[in-house]
Design an enzyme around this catalytic site. Sequence first.
Site, PDB file in Angstrom:
ATOM      1  N   CYS A  83       0.714  -1.313  -0.017  1.00  0.00           N
ATOM      2  CA  CYS A  83       0.041  -0.014  -0.057  1.00  0.00           C
ATOM      3  C   CYS A  83       0.788   1.082  -0.123  1.00  0.00           C
ATOM      4  CB  CYS A  83      -0.840  -0.199   1.118  1.00  0.00           C
ATOM      5  SG  CYS A  83      -1.980  -1.463   1.200  1.00  0.00           S
ATOM      6  N   HIS A 333      -9.044   4.160  -1.124  1.00  0.00           N
ATOM      7  CA  HIS A 333      -7.835   3.656  -0.964  1.00  0.00           C
ATOM      8  C   HIS A 333      -7.460   2.772  -2.010  1.00  0.00           C
ATOM      9  CE1 HIS A 333      -3.968   2.099   0.825  1.00  0.00           C
ATOM     10  NE2 HIS A 333      -4.635   1.284   1.655  1.00  0.00           N
TER      11      HIS A 333
END
Length: 385
Positions: A83, A333
Amino acid sequence: MRDVAVIGVGMNKWGELWDMSIRDIFTEAALKAIDDSGVDHIDAMYIGCMSSGLFVGQEHLGSLMADYLGQGNIPASRVESACCSGGLAFRSAYMDVASGMNDIVLAGGVEKMTDVGGDGATYALATAADGEYEVYNGATFPGLYALMARAHMERYGTTRKQLAEVAVKNHDNGSKNPLAQFPFKTTVDGVINAVMVADPLTLMDCSPITDGAAAVILCPADMIGKYKNHPAVKIIGSGHATDSIALHSRDDFTSLKATEIAGKKALQMAGKKLSDINLCEVHDCFTIAEIVVTESLGFFEPGQGGPAAEAGDTRIDGKIPINTSGGLKSKGHPVGATGIAQIYEVVSQLRGESGERQIKNAKVGMAQNMGGSGGSTLVHILEVI
Ligand code: COA
């Protein structure tokens, strides 16, 4: 090393982008950044992307995106660190320009996550946890962050309400961000009473599954006069650190060592103190993450992140505004894009272009982007000059 500036930023509206392919999503954001900067070409490109193979069956993004962007033949690389792939793409582009290797470099990030179902997305994301120990035994990221939340509650008395306050604040901020995936407001009760995902984390404690991209253009600071007349934003600090991927291998999982180290390195390089930072975008993939990150960066003492969120210290008008963009919780996200979108927000704030969510007197901003449950972290500090 040469001083480096960010001269252009671009991002698209995030969400479930059914009518766009991954290349369309990336190119839209990249063209916006190019347009915002006024450059007529780019010399090199870095693209953060965690798992386009598993999400859309497409690898080899460096060449694909350079070609689709009409910049074929330039050096173009896909960068992966779960991420924080976007944060790593930004640091790679920064080092490329700082070293003198290239002048105009695009750092971008993209992920298209909604083409697979919930099971597929959970499987793809879990490849960033420890496969042999955590994932083999059934752990997912909501589950791992729930363990962190329980440990933090047990050690420091962090409450369910304090976790919810993070989501309430980030949705408030996101409601002022026209590019956010979930720009609705919520309440403490709305968060606590949402469907349970991994006790104590409900749906409203989790960042969503998102399609989206962001891009920024970097050049040597002494070249900014050649391009569009934005306030000049310089990169003054960059920190990168790693930690064990598996929670069980760490001394403590109520703090994040890689974030602590990367934050200190970035501050040291910038020659700044935490008290010089006017805003910070942090990696709130789950509400507990924002609390632990704000403590690990040193904004609050261990155990004080929850009370600070409850007291409003991290709101837009608080002592240290955290996630003015709406954070991962409300803005979305798309994992590989998140680190670049954080830079987009910091640059927009430093230029005074954040509209309703603009903070007063923003001079120095920080962005913290992490991979998995904190196994890798990038921290960047930018200053308007
Ligand atoms: N916050 C608020 N609402 C959300 C949401 C979120 N994070 N995720 C989904 N929703 C909404 C959807 O819009 C949908 O609303 P609708 O019924 O009004 O259309 C509803 O909740 C159900 O959506 P769905 O996509 O079916 O949810 P899901 O149950 O498949 O997934 C999570 C929800 C929380 C499990 C999923 O978003 C998730 O795994 N998040 C964590 C991602 C992650 O781990 N990232 C990496 C971090 S390290």
